[in-house]
Enzyme design. Structure first.
Site, PDB file in Angstrom:
ATOM      1  N   ALA A 156       0.837  -1.205   0.000  1.00 32.40           N
ATOM      2  CA  ALA A 156       0.000   0.000   0.000  1.00 32.40           C
ATOM      3  C   ALA A 156       0.869   1.250   0.000  1.00 32.40           C
ATOM      4  O   ALA A 156       0.601   2.222  -0.726  1.00 32.40           O
ATOM      5  CB  ALA A 156      -0.932   0.001   1.205  1.00 32.40           C
ATOM      6  N   TYR A 157       1.912   1.247   0.810  1.00 31.91           N
ATOM      7  CA  TYR A 157       2.830   2.387   0.880  1.00 31.91           C
ATOM      8  C   TYR A 157       3.535   2.585  -0.460  1.00 31.91           C
ATOM      9  O   TYR A 157       3.652   3.726  -0.944  1.00 31.91           O
ATOM     10  CB  TYR A 157       3.843   2.139   1.996  1.00 31.91           C
ATOM     11  CG  TYR A 157       4.824   3.268   2.203  1.00 31.91           C
ATOM     12  CD1 TYR A 157       4.452   4.403   2.922  1.00 31.91           C
ATOM     13  CD2 TYR A 157       6.124   3.192   1.710  1.00 31.91           C
ATOM     14  CE1 TYR A 157       5.351   5.436   3.133  1.00 31.91           C
ATOM     15  CE2 TYR A 157       7.027   4.214   1.923  1.00 31.91           C
ATOM     16  CZ  TYR A 157       6.634   5.343   2.628  1.00 31.91           C
ATOM     17  OH  TYR A 157       7.530   6.363   2.829  1.00 31.91           O
ATOM     18  N   ILE A 158       3.989   1.510  -1.062  1.00 31.90           N
ATOM     19  CA  ILE A 158       4.669   1.604  -2.360  1.00 31.90           C
ATOM     20  C   ILE A 158       3.722   2.167  -3.412  1.00 31.90           C
ATOM     21  O   ILE A 158       4.085   3.054  -4.195  1.00 31.90           O
ATOM     22  CB  ILE A 158       5.187   0.218  -2.798  1.00 31.90           C
ATOM     23  CG1 ILE A 158       6.200  -0.325  -1.790  1.00 31.90           C
ATOM     24  CG2 ILE A 158       5.808   0.290  -4.181  1.00 31.90           C
ATOM     25  CD1 ILE A 158       7.394   0.538  -1.558  1.00 31.90           C
TER      26      ILE A 158
END
Length: 253
Positions: A156-158
């Site tokens: 999700a962060y990527i």
């Protein structure tokens, strides 16, 4: 004080801690009048008092970047306080969980995307509008090395940080002819509350990341803030649409 940002009015989101708080100090030292935006008013008040005691000009506004009306209010407050908006550092963000993609909950994905992508989206639109009304300006978005390469168990962060890179490049292309430069910084592992939480919940993670970083260490938040200050300054007038890695060489590996 230096003069890198002398006389400029700069809005900083996520200014209550980490890279944002460091940016408040660095930008103020470089001569900017700064408006600090974040959710934690007690920290903002303390930081504004600190900057004023050091001879700077600073104000604060409580702002949740996931709320579009808050972002508009932060920009409006900046313009009403100092007369214009010359620069903005869209720094607010969250890290999310380090969880394999197939086990990551929708709530984690939604929270990360809401702050890291919609938060930038909510802020950059009124910032651009204010800059168009006053002859241009410069915007720096805080992405991550995770916006340029993959990091395990952080899907999700990527995805969010890649989206920030795309938004940066799209805005830079669209407004270059109207006097607005839009760039991004892509920090490597940087000492902050977010990374402290990640490292605390994942023993050995800091050592693993540093082993893949040629400089072999975690960055201090002031190092990222200094790069953002340069991008916001008039020292690089032909630079737009760039994502500047500040990562100790991490993405070269």
């Amino acid at each position: 004080m230096s003069d890198l940002l002398s006389g400029k009015v700069v809005l900083i989101t996520g200014a209550s801690s980490g890279i944002g708080a460091a940016a408040a100090r660095v930008f103020s030292q470089e001569g900017a009048r700064v408006v600090l935006a974040a959710r934690r008013e007690d920290r903002l008040t303390e930081l504004v008092d600190e900057l004023k005691a050091a001879g700077g000009e600073a104000a604060h506004v409580v702002c949740d970047v996931t709320v579009a009306a808050d972002a508009v209010r932060a920009v409006d407050f900046t313009v009403s306080t100092y007369g214009r908006l010359d620069g903005a550092f869209n720094n607010a963000g969250v890290g999310g969980d380090r969880t394999p993609l197939h086990l990551m909950g929708d709530d984690v994905y939604d929270a990360v995307m809401d702050t890291n992508v919609r938060g930038v989206w909510n802020c950059i639109r009124p910032e651009i509008a204010a800059m168009l009304a006053h002859g241009g300006g410069a915007i720096v978005n805080n992405s991550s090395v995770g916006g340029l390469v993959a990091i395990p168990a952080a899907s999700a962060y990527i995805a969010a940080k890649h989206a920030v890179v795309g938004l940066t490049r799209a805005a830079a292309d669209e407004y270059a002819g109207q006097g607005i430069r839009v760039n991004a910084v892509a920090p490597g592992t940087t000492r902050s509350e977010i990374t402290a939480d990640w490292f605390g919940r994942n023993p050995g993670l800091e050592e693993m990341v540093n082993s893949r970083t040629p400089q072999g260490r975690t960055a201090e938040p002031e190092e990222i803030a200094s790069a953002a200050a340069w991008l916001l300054s008039d020292r690089c007038p032909f630079l737009t649409g760039t994502v500047l890695p500040v990562d100790g060489g991490f993405i070269n590996q």
